[in-house]
Enzyme design. Sequence first.
Site, PDB file in Angstrom:
ATOM      1  N   GLY A 128      26.602  42.247 -59.613  1.00 23.20           N
ATOM      2  CA  GLY A 128      27.323  43.362 -60.226  1.00 23.20           C
ATOM      3  C   GLY A 128      26.734  43.690 -61.583  1.00 23.20           C
ATOM      4  N   GLY A 129      27.586  44.251 -62.436  1.00 23.08           N
ATOM      5  CA  GLY A 129      27.119  44.653 -63.767  1.00 23.08           C
ATOM      6  C   GLY A 129      26.634  43.490 -64.603  1.00 23.08           C
ATOM      7  N   GLY A 184      -9.288  57.621 -68.702  1.00 25.21           N
ATOM      8  CA  GLY A 184      -8.110  57.504 -69.552  1.00 25.21           C
ATOM      9  C   GLY A 184      -7.760  56.062 -69.843  1.00 25.21           C
ATOM     10  N   ALA A 185      -8.111  55.190 -68.897  1.00 25.65           N
ATOM     11  CA  ALA A 185      -7.789  53.775 -69.089  1.00 25.65           C
ATOM     12  C   ALA A 185      -8.530  53.201 -70.302  1.00 25.65           C
ATOM     13  CB  ALA A 185      -8.118  52.995 -67.823  1.00 25.65           C
TER      14      ALA A 185
HETATM   15  C1  HXC Z   1      37.463  34.510 -60.432  1.00 25.41           C
HETATM   16  C2  HXC Z   1      35.978  33.328 -59.172  1.00 25.41           C
HETATM   17  C3  HXC Z   1      35.084  34.406 -59.171  1.00 25.41           C
HETATM   18  C4  HXC Z   1      35.471  35.589 -59.862  1.00 25.41           C
HETATM   19  C5  HXC Z   1      34.203  32.825 -58.046  1.00 25.41           C
HETATM   20  N1  HXC Z   1      35.381  32.385 -58.478  1.00 25.41           N
HETATM   21  N2  HXC Z   1      34.008  34.078 -58.456  1.00 25.41           N
HETATM   22  N3  HXC Z   1      37.144  33.381 -59.808  1.00 25.41           N
HETATM   23  N4  HXC Z   1      36.656  35.590 -60.499  1.00 25.41           N
HETATM   24  N5  HXC Z   1      34.665  36.646 -59.926  1.00 25.41           N
HETATM   25  C6  HXC Z   1      35.960  31.055 -58.250  1.00 25.41           C
HETATM   26  C7  HXC Z   1      36.371  30.825 -56.808  1.00 25.41           C
HETATM   27  O1  HXC Z   1      37.681  31.281 -56.584  1.00 25.41           O
HETATM   28  C8  HXC Z   1      36.277  29.305 -56.718  1.00 25.41           C
HETATM   29  O2  HXC Z   1      37.433  28.750 -57.315  1.00 25.41           O
HETATM   30  C9  HXC Z   1      35.110  28.989 -57.625  1.00 25.41           C
HETATM   31  O3  HXC Z   1      34.945  30.114 -58.491  1.00 25.41           O
HETATM   32  C10 HXC Z   1      33.832  28.777 -56.883  1.00 25.41           C
HETATM   33  O4  HXC Z   1      33.668  29.871 -56.007  1.00 25.41           O
HETATM   34  P1  HXC Z   1      33.309  29.651 -54.476  1.00 25.41           P
HETATM   35  O5  HXC Z   1      33.519  30.958 -53.797  1.00 25.41           O
HETATM   36  O6  HXC Z   1      34.040  28.460 -53.925  1.00 25.41           O
HETATM   37  O7  HXC Z   1      31.791  29.273 -54.584  1.00 25.41           O
HETATM   38  P2  HXC Z   1      30.623  29.727 -53.656  1.00 25.41           P
HETATM   39  O8  HXC Z   1      30.936  29.500 -52.232  1.00 25.41           O
HETATM   40  O9  HXC Z   1      29.438  29.043 -54.196  1.00 25.41           O
HETATM   41  O10 HXC Z   1      30.437  31.288 -53.881  1.00 25.41           O
HETATM   42  C11 HXC Z   1      30.081  31.761 -55.156  1.00 25.41           C
HETATM   43  C12 HXC Z   1      30.170  33.286 -55.174  1.00 25.41           C
HETATM   44  C13 HXC Z   1      31.568  33.729 -54.677  1.00 25.41           C
HETATM   45  C14 HXC Z   1      29.093  33.847 -54.259  1.00 25.41           C
HETATM   46  C15 HXC Z   1      29.880  33.720 -56.598  1.00 25.41           C
HETATM   47  O11 HXC Z   1      32.540  33.006 -55.391  1.00 25.41           O
HETATM   48  C16 HXC Z   1      31.796  35.172 -54.897  1.00 25.41           C
HETATM   49  O12 HXC Z   1      31.333  36.019 -54.120  1.00 25.41           O
HETATM   50  N6  HXC Z   1      32.545  35.522 -55.962  1.00 25.41           N
HETATM   51  C17 HXC Z   1      32.854  36.872 -56.269  1.00 25.41           C
HETATM   52  C18 HXC Z   1      31.620  37.566 -56.786  1.00 25.41           C
HETATM   53  C19 HXC Z   1      31.915  38.962 -57.213  1.00 25.41           C
HETATM   54  O13 HXC Z   1      32.020  39.875 -56.387  1.00 25.41           O
HETATM   55  N7  HXC Z   1      32.141  39.131 -58.518  1.00 25.41           N
HETATM   56  C20 HXC Z   1      32.377  40.406 -59.083  1.00 25.41           C
HETATM   57  C21 HXC Z   1      31.027  41.069 -59.249  1.00 25.41           C
HETATM   58  S1  HXC Z   1      31.194  42.605 -59.992  1.00 25.41           S
HETATM   59  P3  HXC Z   1      38.002  27.337 -56.896  1.00 25.41           P
HETATM   60  O14 HXC Z   1      39.232  27.171 -57.703  1.00 25.41           O
HETATM   61  O15 HXC Z   1      38.228  27.412 -55.429  1.00 25.41           O
HETATM   62  O16 HXC Z   1      36.937  26.337 -57.247  1.00 25.41           O
HETATM   63  C22 HXC Z   1      31.103  42.223 -61.583  1.00 25.41           C
HETATM   64  C23 HXC Z   1      31.269  43.397 -62.434  1.00 25.41           C
HETATM   65  C24 HXC Z   1      30.706  43.145 -63.772  1.00 25.41           C
HETATM   66  O17 HXC Z   1      30.926  41.161 -61.989  1.00 25.41           O
HETATM   67  C25 HXC Z   1      30.748  44.460 -64.427  1.00 25.41           C
HETATM   68  C26 HXC Z   1      30.127  44.443 -65.751  1.00 25.41           C
HETATM   69  C27 HXC Z   1      30.007  45.844 -66.219  1.00 25.41           C
END
Ligand code: HXC
Length: 513
Positions: free
Chosen positions: A169-170, A403-404
């Site tokens: 994401g961002g 040019g290079a």
């Molecule tokens: C809250 C989160 C989290 C999140 C993971 N966790 N991502 N908690 N917010 N974004 C937590 C899980 O609930 C879990 O908690 C622990 O972290 C580990 O995650 P797992 O899923 O068990 O690990 P894994 O299987 O390794 O997968 C990792 C992952 C997956 C691929 C990152 O967690 C995932 O897809 N997360 C969401 C990613 C996402 O879409 N984020 C938003 C992106 S957009 P527990 O308690 O069970 O250990 C963004 C916008 C930014 O970031 C914008 C800026 C401008």
Amino acid sequence: MTDRYSDLERRRQAAELGGGQSRIDRQHDRGKLTARERITVLLDEGSFIELGQLVRHQFSDFGLADSRPYGDGVVTGYGTVHGRLIYVYAQDFTVFGGSLGRAHASKIVQLLDLALQNGVPVIGLSDSGGARIQEGVVSLGGYADIFLKNTLLSGVVPQISAIMGPCAGGAVYSPAITDLTFMVESTSYMFVTGPDVVHTVTQEEVTAEDLGGAAMHAERSGVVHAAYPNDVVCLEAIRTVLSYLPQNCEEQPDIHTSYQPPGGATDLDTLIPENPNKPYDMHDVIRLLVDRGTFFPVHDRFARNLICGFARMGGHAIGIVANQPAHLAGVLDIDASVKGARFVRLCDAFNVPLVTLEDVPGFLPGTDQEWGGIIRHGAKLLYAFCEATVPKLTVITRKAYGGAYDVMSSKHIRGDLNYAWPSAEIAVMGSKGAVRILHRAALKAAEDAAALEEKFSRDYRERFANPYVAAEHGYIDEVIHPLETRDRIITGLQMLRNKVLSNPRKKHGNIPL
Ligand code: HXC
């Protein structure tokens, strides 16, 4: 007081355990170090001082009230690398998956503010699930706060990012704004939208590794400057690259007093093949010129027709920009231009002199390149070299066509010392193209056109495309024997050490992005 001291100790221990032993084990099982272990490898032994260890989020929705781990998923602080101060933050995947909420973001912002006020480099180690879902827009705001600080810090202090886990994401934009982004193979990825979203929108099936793994970014997208096999090697690389950069834009890079000259330097005079179209490896030239073992490549797997990297000569830190005849004949294309421009600007921002090694047949012809905008991308490299005020030294080893020739740090765009080897060919174009235009009629009428073309080509190279014509005009300061090159560059770096040159006052230039 004993109870109070024990209470402090208990809290510290809880903070150091992050998300708990089972999550730490899971991190290790994946071949990843924890945030604290990474900081230990990065910094000089025992130098880390943590800040905000007992920070906790203040949210209660979505069950957050029951889970308020110390540190909020990021370890921040300062320490030294080779005795020099740096700020570092490392996201802790064991706490909420390293996701970024308000408190987490505030800790990073505090470091970036300190870096600005104290003129100290910042290293960010990313390992995060992105914006903390439970904190919603507040976490998006936290990211924006970081992006703004990264931008304000750009060009003031070196900022280096390492991607050591998910980065989606961002969240990718903070590393993308920083000066250098490194990645760890197999355990990290970067993308704006993951494979599931890609499938929903475009029906494409792609794995996370193919979409945003280290190999893809190091070779194809150029988003990262280097990829390393594991956390330790990546962190060691950060330590190394920091040694070429000063603390901030007001300082000069350190001069190392102990260095070894390159081995086998006498091979330099036999490196250029007799046949002007035969490739040779510019890495050999670099190896035979720089202090032994000091070349640190940047973007080495991306746009391999241009080599960029840091090195030392006579102990002076330098940035090398070199055409690579062993790949696409060293031609400049879109990717090479963008790669070179970014590297030139990095060196210029941090007072690292530029050494250009030139063997370039021109810009790459073709519809791909023209339709892709080689004009505006090539202009980036030209602009970057024109704008750079650091000492600029150039050695033309062979071809400097069209040019290079102008672009590659020529005298005309404020090159300070421009040398050419006797093998240099400086001309509007290569002999073949020139002869076919100049002698079209004669070649058409000739019985043995090939032999005549060869004769004209030889004549063209001898009379026009040699370094002495440019030297007569003063565009080349000296035609030198290859074996004199190292000495000329080192004495040149010493002579230019106090160079003062500034560009006209302006808000900022408008580089053709
Ligand atoms: C809250 C989160 C989290 C999140 C993971 N966790 N991502 N908690 N917010 N974004 C937590 C899980 O609930 C879990 O908690 C622990 O972290 C580990 O995650 P797992 O899923 O068990 O690990 P894994 O299987 O390794 O997968 C990792 C992952 C997956 C691929 C990152 O967690 C995932 O897809 N997360 C969401 C990613 C996402 O879409 N984020 C938003 C992106 S957009 P527990 O308690 O069970 O250990 C963004 C916008 C930014 O970031 C914008 C800026 C401008």
